[in-house]
Design a protein around this motif. Structure first.
Motif, PDB file in Angstrom:
ATOM      1  N   GLU A   1       0.717  -1.064  -0.005  1.00 57.23           N
ATOM      2  CA  GLU A   1       0.033  -0.105   0.031  1.00 57.23           C
ATOM      3  C   GLU A   1       1.007   1.167  -0.051  1.00 57.23           C
ATOM      4  OE1 GLU A   1      -2.886   1.215   3.302  1.00 57.23           O
ATOM      5  OE2 GLU A   1      -3.746  -0.212   2.209  1.00 57.23           O
ATOM      6  N   SER A   2       0.547   2.088  -0.941  1.00 56.38           N
ATOM      7  CA  SER A   2       1.440   3.364  -0.873  1.00 56.38           C
ATOM      8  C   SER A   2       0.879   4.437   0.161  1.00 56.38           C
ATOM      9  CB  SER A   2       1.403   4.014  -2.512  1.00 56.38           C
ATOM     10  OG  SER A   2       0.145   4.511  -2.593  1.00 56.38           O
ATOM     11  N   GLN A   3       1.780   5.436   0.375  1.00 55.48           N
ATOM     12  CA  GLN A   3       1.313   6.461   1.189  1.00 55.48           C
ATOM     13  C   GLN A   3       0.079   7.054   0.731  1.00 55.48           C
ATOM     14  OE1 GLN A   3       4.319   9.538   1.846  1.00 55.48           O
ATOM     15  NE2 GLN A   3       3.459  10.423   3.397  1.00 55.48           N
ATOM     16  N   SER A   4      -0.393   7.642  -0.509  1.00 56.51           N
ATOM     17  CA  SER A   4      -1.317   8.233  -1.060  1.00 56.51           C
ATOM     18  C   SER A   4      -2.517   7.203  -0.569  1.00 56.51           C
ATOM     19  CB  SER A   4      -1.125   8.708  -2.280  1.00 56.51           C
ATOM     20  OG  SER A   4      -1.090   7.545  -3.245  1.00 56.51           O
ATOM     21  N   VAL A   5      -2.542   5.989  -0.863  1.00 54.77           N
ATOM     22  CA  VAL A   5      -3.522   5.135  -0.771  1.00 54.77           C
ATOM     23  C   VAL A   5      -4.042   4.902   0.756  1.00 54.77           C
ATOM     24  CG1 VAL A   5      -4.298   2.609  -0.832  1.00 54.77           C
ATOM     25  CG2 VAL A   5      -3.349   3.724  -2.590  1.00 54.77           C
ATOM     26  N   SER A   6      -2.930   4.970   1.575  1.00 58.37           N
ATOM     27  CA  SER A   6      -3.202   4.875   3.120  1.00 58.37           C
ATOM     28  C   SER A   6      -3.738   5.995   3.608  1.00 58.37           C
ATOM     29  CB  SER A   6      -1.892   4.494   3.782  1.00 58.37           C
ATOM     30  OG  SER A   6      -0.939   5.461   3.715  1.00 58.37           O
ATOM     31  N   GLN A   7      -3.489   7.247   3.047  1.00 62.19           N
ATOM     32  CA  GLN A   7      -3.935   8.541   3.248  1.00 62.19           C
ATOM     33  C   GLN A   7      -5.298   8.673   3.037  1.00 62.19           C
ATOM     34  OE1 GLN A   7      -1.384  11.599   1.395  1.00 62.19           O
ATOM     35  NE2 GLN A   7       0.137  11.338   3.241  1.00 62.19           N
ATOM     36  N   ALA A   8      -5.926   7.998   1.598  1.00 59.68           N
ATOM     37  CA  ALA A   8      -7.021   8.134   1.223  1.00 59.68           C
ATOM     38  C   ALA A   8      -8.035   7.190   1.996  1.00 59.68           C
ATOM     39  CB  ALA A   8      -7.048   7.695  -0.065  1.00 59.68           C
ATOM     40  N   ARG A   9      -7.382   5.975   2.560  1.00 55.76           N
ATOM     41  CA  ARG A   9      -8.122   5.078   3.254  1.00 55.76           C
ATOM     42  C   ARG A   9      -8.266   5.690   4.884  1.00 55.76           C
ATOM     43  NH1 ARG A   9      -8.610  -0.518   2.331  1.00 55.76           N
ATOM     44  NH2 ARG A   9      -6.626  -0.250   1.317  1.00 55.76           N
TER      45      ARG A   9
END
Length: 69
Positions: free
Chosen positions: A37-45
């Motif tokens: 999981e990339s950083q942008s995906v974890s922030q969106a989640r």
């Protein structure tokens, strides 16, 4: 004696090989591989998990067409 593989047999084997390869690749990417999981995906989640406040504005809506308020 030796049997000659015709063009029709070759196409059949090629098709079956591609089907098997497709099944193997689909199985790998669907079940075995765990994506990172990339950083942008974890922030969106994280943004999706937190509740969003909502305000009831139904009293501010105009009346339905054909009715009087």
């Amino acid at each position: 004696m030796s049997e000659i593989i015709t063009s029709e047999d070759g196409m059949r084997y090629l098709f079956l090989a591609l089907v098997v390869l497709n099944i193997a690749v689909f199985g790998y990417y669907s079940f075995l591989r765990k994506p990172t999981e990339s950083q942008s995906v974890s922030q969106a989640r994280a943004a999706l998990v937190h509740p969003v406040t909502a305000t009831n504005v139904s009293s501010e809506l105009p009346p339905m067409i054909g009715t009087k308020k």
